[in-house]
Design a protein around this motif. Structure first.
Motif, PDB file in Angstrom:
ATOM      1  N   GLY A 222       0.743  -1.252   0.000  1.00  0.00           N
ATOM      2  CA  GLY A 222       0.000   0.000   0.000  1.00  0.00           C
ATOM      3  C   GLY A 222       0.773   1.303   0.000  1.00  0.00           C
ATOM      4  O   GLY A 222       0.202   2.336  -0.275  1.00  0.00           O
ATOM      5  N   VAL A 223       2.066   1.275   0.323  1.00  0.00           N
ATOM      6  CA  VAL A 223       2.784   2.542   0.399  1.00  0.00           C
ATOM      7  C   VAL A 223       2.850   3.192  -0.984  1.00  0.00           C
ATOM      8  O   VAL A 223       3.130   2.545  -1.976  1.00  0.00           O
ATOM      9  N   ASP A 224       2.584   4.474  -1.047  1.00  0.00           N
ATOM     10  CA  ASP A 224       2.407   5.136  -2.329  1.00  0.00           C
ATOM     11  C   ASP A 224       3.175   6.449  -2.392  1.00  0.00           C
ATOM     12  O   ASP A 224       2.748   7.453  -1.852  1.00  0.00           O
ATOM     13  N   VAL A 225       4.344   6.419  -3.019  1.00  0.00           N
ATOM     14  CA  VAL A 225       5.125   7.644  -3.230  1.00  0.00           C
ATOM     15  C   VAL A 225       5.456   7.704  -4.723  1.00  0.00           C
ATOM     16  O   VAL A 225       6.405   7.072  -5.174  1.00  0.00           O
ATOM     17  N   PRO A 226       4.658   8.447  -5.494  1.00  0.00           N
ATOM     18  CA  PRO A 226       4.787   8.402  -6.960  1.00  0.00           C
ATOM     19  C   PRO A 226       6.161   8.809  -7.480  1.00  0.00           C
ATOM     20  O   PRO A 226       6.565   8.379  -8.541  1.00  0.00           O
ATOM     21  N   ASN A 227       6.893   9.621  -6.723  1.00  0.00           N
ATOM     22  CA  ASN A 227       8.196  10.086  -7.197  1.00  0.00           C
ATOM     23  C   ASN A 227       9.303   9.040  -7.004  1.00  0.00           C
ATOM     24  O   ASN A 227      10.419   9.217  -7.466  1.00  0.00           O
ATOM     25  N   ALA A 228       8.989   7.962  -6.296  1.00  0.00           N
ATOM     26  CA  ALA A 228       9.983   6.902  -6.109  1.00  0.00           C
ATOM     27  C   ALA A 228       9.932   5.986  -7.322  1.00  0.00           C
ATOM     28  O   ALA A 228       8.899   5.404  -7.616  1.00  0.00           O
ATOM     29  N   VAL A 229      11.054   5.896  -8.043  1.00  0.00           N
ATOM     30  CA  VAL A 229      11.032   5.171  -9.304  1.00  0.00           C
ATOM     31  C   VAL A 229      11.945   3.948  -9.343  1.00  0.00           C
ATOM     32  O   VAL A 229      11.791   3.087 -10.188  1.00  0.00           O
ATOM     33  N   VAL A 230      12.915   3.889  -8.441  1.00  0.00           N
ATOM     34  CA  VAL A 230      13.817   2.734  -8.450  1.00  0.00           C
ATOM     35  C   VAL A 230      13.643   1.946  -7.164  1.00  0.00           C
ATOM     36  O   VAL A 230      13.544   2.529  -6.085  1.00  0.00           O
ATOM     37  N   MET A 231      13.599   0.639  -7.305  1.00  0.00           N
ATOM     38  CA  MET A 231      13.661  -0.203  -6.119  1.00  0.00           C
ATOM     39  C   MET A 231      14.763  -1.220  -6.320  1.00  0.00           C
ATOM     40  O   MET A 231      14.768  -1.963  -7.292  1.00  0.00           O
ATOM     41  N   VAL A 232      15.703  -1.235  -5.375  1.00  0.00           N
ATOM     42  CA  VAL A 232      16.758  -2.239  -5.396  1.00  0.00           C
ATOM     43  C   VAL A 232      16.439  -3.219  -4.276  1.00  0.00           C
ATOM     44  O   VAL A 232      16.249  -2.809  -3.130  1.00  0.00           O
ATOM     45  N   ILE A 233      16.342  -4.501  -4.607  1.00  0.00           N
ATOM     46  CA  ILE A 233      16.051  -5.493  -3.571  1.00  0.00           C
ATOM     47  C   ILE A 233      17.300  -6.339  -3.353  1.00  0.00           C
ATOM     48  O   ILE A 233      17.747  -7.051  -4.248  1.00  0.00           O
ATOM     49  N   MET A 234      17.893  -6.214  -2.182  1.00  0.00           N
ATOM     50  CA  MET A 234      19.124  -6.941  -1.852  1.00  0.00           C
ATOM     51  C   MET A 234      18.776  -8.372  -1.461  1.00  0.00           C
ATOM     52  O   MET A 234      17.749  -8.619  -0.829  1.00  0.00           O
ATOM     53  N   ASP A 235      19.653  -9.322  -1.792  1.00  0.00           N
ATOM     54  CA  ASP A 235      19.397 -10.730  -1.481  1.00  0.00           C
ATOM     55  C   ASP A 235      17.976 -11.112  -1.901  1.00  0.00           C
ATOM     56  O   ASP A 235      17.215 -11.704  -1.134  1.00  0.00           O
ATOM     57  N   ALA A 236      17.654 -10.756  -3.118  1.00  0.00           N
ATOM     58  CA  ALA A 236      16.271 -10.936  -3.579  1.00  0.00           C
ATOM     59  C   ALA A 236      15.827 -12.386  -3.505  1.00  0.00           C
ATOM     60  O   ALA A 236      14.630 -12.677  -3.380  1.00  0.00           O
ATOM     61  N   ASP A 237      16.808 -13.305  -3.567  1.00  0.00           N
ATOM     62  CA  ASP A 237      16.448 -14.725  -3.508  1.00  0.00           C
ATOM     63  C   ASP A 237      15.871 -15.126  -2.162  1.00  0.00           C
ATOM     64  O   ASP A 237      15.329 -16.215  -2.007  1.00  0.00           O
ATOM     65  N   ARG A 238      15.990 -14.246  -1.160  1.00  0.00           N
ATOM     66  CA  ARG A 238      15.424 -14.600   0.154  1.00  0.00           C
ATOM     67  C   ARG A 238      13.936 -14.295   0.247  1.00  0.00           C
ATOM     68  O   ARG A 238      13.317 -14.544   1.273  1.00  0.00           O
ATOM     69  N   PHE A 239      13.403 -13.687  -0.787  1.00  0.00           N
ATOM     70  CA  PHE A 239      11.984 -13.325  -0.751  1.00  0.00           C
ATOM     71  C   PHE A 239      11.173 -14.277  -1.617  1.00  0.00           C
ATOM     72  O   PHE A 239      11.686 -14.875  -2.561  1.00  0.00           O
ATOM     73  N   GLY A 240       9.906 -14.403  -1.295  1.00  0.00           N
ATOM     74  CA  GLY A 240       9.009 -15.211  -2.117  1.00  0.00           C
ATOM     75  C   GLY A 240       8.624 -14.454  -3.381  1.00  0.00           C
ATOM     76  O   GLY A 240       8.739 -13.232  -3.457  1.00  0.00           O
ATOM     77  N   VAL A 241       8.172 -15.227  -4.364  1.00  0.00           N
ATOM     78  CA  VAL A 241       7.820 -14.657  -5.660  1.00  0.00           C
ATOM     79  C   VAL A 241       6.729 -13.584  -5.530  1.00  0.00           C
ATOM     80  O   VAL A 241       6.850 -12.476  -6.051  1.00  0.00           O
ATOM     81  N   SER A 242       5.680 -13.912  -4.813  1.00  0.00           N
ATOM     82  CA  SER A 242       4.583 -12.951  -4.680  1.00  0.00           C
ATOM     83  C   SER A 242       5.028 -11.715  -3.911  1.00  0.00           C
ATOM     84  O   SER A 242       4.587 -10.599  -4.185  1.00  0.00           O
ATOM     85  N   GLN A 243       5.906 -11.936  -2.945  1.00  0.00           N
ATOM     86  CA  GLN A 243       6.388 -10.824  -2.139  1.00  0.00           C
ATOM     87  C   GLN A 243       7.205  -9.846  -2.996  1.00  0.00           C
ATOM     88  O   GLN A 243       7.048  -8.627  -2.867  1.00  0.00           O
ATOM     89  N   LEU A 244       8.040 -10.392  -3.861  1.00  0.00           N
ATOM     90  CA  LEU A 244       8.820  -9.525  -4.754  1.00  0.00           C
ATOM     91  C   LEU A 244       7.884  -8.724  -5.656  1.00  0.00           C
ATOM     92  O   LEU A 244       8.089  -7.535  -5.894  1.00  0.00           O
ATOM     93  N   HIS A 245       6.864  -9.410  -6.124  1.00  0.00           N
ATOM     94  CA  HIS A 245       5.918  -8.733  -7.000  1.00  0.00           C
ATOM     95  C   HIS A 245       5.219  -7.582  -6.266  1.00  0.00           C
ATOM     96  O   HIS A 245       5.038  -6.493  -6.806  1.00  0.00           O
ATOM     97  N   GLN A 246       4.844  -7.849  -5.027  1.00  0.00           N
ATOM     98  CA  GLN A 246       4.222  -6.813  -4.202  1.00  0.00           C
ATOM     99  C   GLN A 246       5.164  -5.634  -4.003  1.00  0.00           C
ATOM    100  O   GLN A 246       4.777  -4.486  -4.099  1.00  0.00           O
ATOM    101  N   LEU A 247       6.401  -5.976  -3.689  1.00  0.00           N
ATOM    102  CA  LEU A 247       7.381  -4.926  -3.410  1.00  0.00           C
ATOM    103  C   LEU A 247       7.573  -4.007  -4.605  1.00  0.00           C
ATOM    104  O   LEU A 247       7.557  -2.789  -4.470  1.00  0.00           O
TER     105      LEU A 247
END
Ligand code: ADP
Ligand code: MG
Length: 732
Positions: A587-612
């Motif tokens: 739900g967090v909504d900041v339209p000016n945020a355009v890049v997301m870097v996910i560290m150790d992405a393999d530690r997250f579930g597929v749906s969770q990455l999609h949500q993020l």
């Protein structure tokens, strides 16, 4: 003769019954007969002995190759060693005994085949079973044994050291011989429409099959039992819910909703219009709405909820919006306040004529603010009360609670839903549950089967696409530098970024937002390092690759007011890079945020990455999501990340997620565990069957709500309720 509900003691005797209860938690004839084989061995087909792994409890079919006996040193006993083979591999069976063990030597002579069961260990480089249980094939013996091995297929049950597979098989054989099923749980009409065999027949076919066709036919029938009982229970719940009364809140001609629609700066999507119309109808009824609104992140659920809220306020009611975290409650408060503008400013300077008021109620409010919020809710001064779990407390009262909106359903239990529901004065409030986690159709039917469902399948037009890339630092270490460079570029262009880590770090206890779902992959490099932590990275980045940028840290261990301050600063553009955990997930909504870097992405579930990644690309600039991983190219984790990078379709990803996780995790504790009511049914593979069962169940419950004409089915549903209840009690 015995029926399914009979205690096992009456059928298999006291000793066996005690053991089945203690080891496998099986108590009735029905329990035992629903303990299905985990596989079938072909008679005469020897088990591949090279496939056994150490420590495993196994049941193997093999032929005795050699037997030797030697005296134990310093003791009066002997050691008998039998070597068994599958023609290639070998396995040693070791028996310690008093005297010479002559009787065993006579029984275990070379050439005899049998089933041997025990735990695989290793001794002087040879794999062995110490004191295995065994049953020889074709040894004459009891009539039962001969019958068992006359069959083409030998059922193999999940066994343990205390209870071998064939002891289970023996008890099952006894139970099948005396079984009487006077009332088939599946009505005859359903059976004939779907070509299903009878229940007793199916039980025989799965435990003592003639051939594989017999197994499959029986399995299909028994899957129907699982799907049908569950769907009948859910249909009954839907029916019961619809028998409660609610105050109808029909739309009015010139109210807040009309004014709001007139000020809305965009056109509703077709999906939003359809869902909105359905909800408007639901609210006008005399029975409470129970609706799940499903839609991708950014699909515009909040607007739909707000329009429902305004319809209820127009009809003199109040609405409560329940969010899973403080951050989200605060954000809802802000975004709904700003969407409403003057319409939400009753009694304030600049407030519109029919305006309503919003109140925020969270655990972190000070005493005075809390008192004021409670008063606003109880007096009816506020039309919209937004909050966290604090809304569920006893002292929270409403003047006229007409609608409950729950954001992100999966974080609330049924009990919590009910706690809010009970706060309505007359009858029950209408209820709208929103989830951004796409769930496959059959999971939705199973988990949320007592809710009606609306789904938003499109995103509002003009939404910027999100590009997702995997950053494989194991093969290409310099890509990481490029990643930080990308952030610097965007910040230089006036935009913002998230850096998400799977762990908070420091000394605190693990928090719920820390990625614990996936254990690190085992690899040859030894024990995996701990996942990258927010606190560590937030120290390193300003000293290195992100020097000079304005960084802030957000995680669940911060005090609520601190979290709020950080989120506000980020939303206001005072922070360039937010280093955070998954608290930003929903739900967090900041339209000016355009890049997301996910560290150790393999530690997250597929749906969770999609949500993020749904957090970026919400404004007019395209979003970029970089999945940083050390997982090697051929690791399963990389396949998951490639899948996320390869599609933006949340439903497709949720299916992958479901395949990877145990279904019990998806269903929650109510369905998990040994006594799970889903034994054979697979939510993805059996989609069609589940859908058919749902149609049949709905029709049957409409015609016969109490199942008076279906005693066998009624009993099966009772078993299901018992399982649910006992799981609930265990939790409590
Ligand atoms: P969700 O809660 O489903 O993730 P939101 O309701 O927060 O999505 O909507 C995301 C953003 O899109 C919000 O800024 C909202 O105002 C905007 N929005 C919603 N519906 C539309 C629409 N039909 N057209 C354009 N923008 C929309
Ligand atoms: Mg939302």
């Amino acid at each position: 003769m015995a029926v399914l509900a009979d205690p096992l003691r009456l059928v298999v005797g006291d000793r066996a019954a005690k053991r089945l209860a203690a080891v496998l938690d099986l108590h009735t004839v029905g329990d035992l007969l629903s303990y299905y084989p985990r596989r079938y061995d072909k008679r005469g087909e020897l088990t591949d002995l090279t496939s056994l792994s150490e420590g495993e409890h196994v049941t193997v079919q093999a032929e005795i190759a050699a037997v030797s006996v030697r005296k134990m040193r310093n003791r009066s006993g002997s050691i008998l060693e039998a070597v068994v083979t599958d023609g290639r591999g070998r396995l040693t069976l070791t028996f310690f005994g008093h005297g010479r063990q002559a009787w065993r030597e006579a029984e275990l002579h070379p050439g005899v085949r049998g089933l041997f069961s025990g735990q695989v260990s290793s001794f002087q480089g040879k794999r062995q079973l110490t004191h295995p249980e065994y049953e020889l094939i074709g040894a004459g013996g009891a009539g039962g044994r001969a019958a068992e091995f006359a069959a083409e297929l030998i059922p193999v049950y999940r066994a343990s050291a205390q209870l071998s597979s064939w002891k289970i098989a023996n008890s099952i054989r006894v139970a099948l011989d005396v079984l009487d099923v006077p009332d088939d749980p599946l009505p005859a009409s359903v059976r004939s429409r779907h070509g299903l065999c009878g229940y007793a027949d199916a039980l025989r076919g799965i435990h003592r099959p003639v051939d594989l066709t017999d197994v499959n036919r029986s399995k299909t029938r028994l899957k129907w039992d699982e799907a049908f009982a569950l769907q009948v229970l859910l249909a009954q719940r839907r029916l019961a819910a619809s028998s409660y009364s609610a105050i109808p809140r029909p739309p009015v001609a010139d109210g807040l909703l009309t004014e709001f629609d007139a000020t809305l700066p965009f056109e509703l999507t077709v999906g939003q219009q359809l869902a909105g119309a359905t909800i408007a109808d639901d609210l006008a009824r005399e029975h409470p709405m129970h609706r799940l609104l499903q839609g991708e992140v950014g699909s515009g659920k909040t607007v739909i909820a707000l329009r429902a809220i305004l319809q209820v306020i127009d009809a003199a009611g109040q609405a409560a919006l329940l969010a899973p975290t403080e951050v989200l409650a605060q954000q809802h408060f802000r975004s709904i306040s700003s969407l409403l503008g003057p319409l939400g400013m009753a009694g304030q300077l600049g407030g519109a004529e029919h305006a309503t008021r919003l109140t925020l109620l969270t655990g972190s409010l000070g005493a005075a603010a809390r008192r004021k919020a409670l008063l606003e809710a109880a007096s009816g001064g506020a039309g919209i009360i937004i909050g966290t779990h604090a809304l569920l407390e006893d002292r929270v009262q409403f003047a006229d609670l007409g609608l409950v909106v729950i954001d992100e359903q999966h974080r609330f239990g049924v009990e919590q839903r009910d706690a809010l529901r009970d706060k309505a004065g007359d009858g029950r409030p209408h209820m709208l549950v929103m989830t951004a986690t796409p769930i496959p159709r059959t999971v939705a039917m199973t988990v949320f089967g007592d809710l009606d469902m609306s789904t938003l399948t499109e995103l509002p037009a003009g939404r910027s696409p999100i590009a997702t890339h995997v950053v494989p630092v194991a093969e290409r270490p310099h890509y990481l530098a490029r990643t930080w460079e990308r952030i610097r570029e965007e910040v230089a262009a006036g935009r913002q970024a998230y850096v998400v880590c799977p762990r908070i770090g420091g000394d605190g206890p693990a928090d719920s937002e820390e990625a614990s779902a996936l254990a690190p992959e085992e690899d040859a490099l030894g024990p995996a390092r701990p996942p990258i932590a927010v606190l560590d990275l937030a120290r390193e980045l300003p000293a290195g690759p992100l020097a000079g940028l304005r960084l802030a840290v957000l995680h669940g261990r911060l005090p609520a007011d601190e979290k709020e301050k950080v989120m506000l600063a980020f939303a206001d553009g005072l922070v360039d890079v937010l280093v955070t955990t998954t608290v930003v997930e929903v739900g967090v909504d900041v339209p000016n945020a355009v890049v997301m870097v996910i560290m150790d992405a393999d530690r997250f579930g597929v749906s969770q990455l999609h949500q993020l990644r749904g957090r970026v690309g919400r404004g007019s600039n395209p979003g970029l999501c970089l999945l940083v991983t050390e997982a090697p190219e051929d690791a399963p984790a990389r396949e998951r990340l490639d899948a996320v990078a390869g599609t933006l379709d949340g439903f497709a990803l949720s299916r992958i997620d479901l395949v990877q996780r145990r279904e019990g995790d998806v269903l929650g504790t109510a369905q998990a565990g040994r006594k799970s009511s889903l034994r054979l049914l697979r939510l993805l593979a059996d989609e069609e069957l589940i859908a058919q069962a749902r149609v049949e169940a709905t029709a049957l419950v409409a015609a016969d709500p109490a199942l008076a004409d279906a005693p066998g089915l009624a009993a099966a549903v009772r078993v299901l309720i018992d399982v649910e209840r006992s799981t609930f009690l265990e939790k409590a």
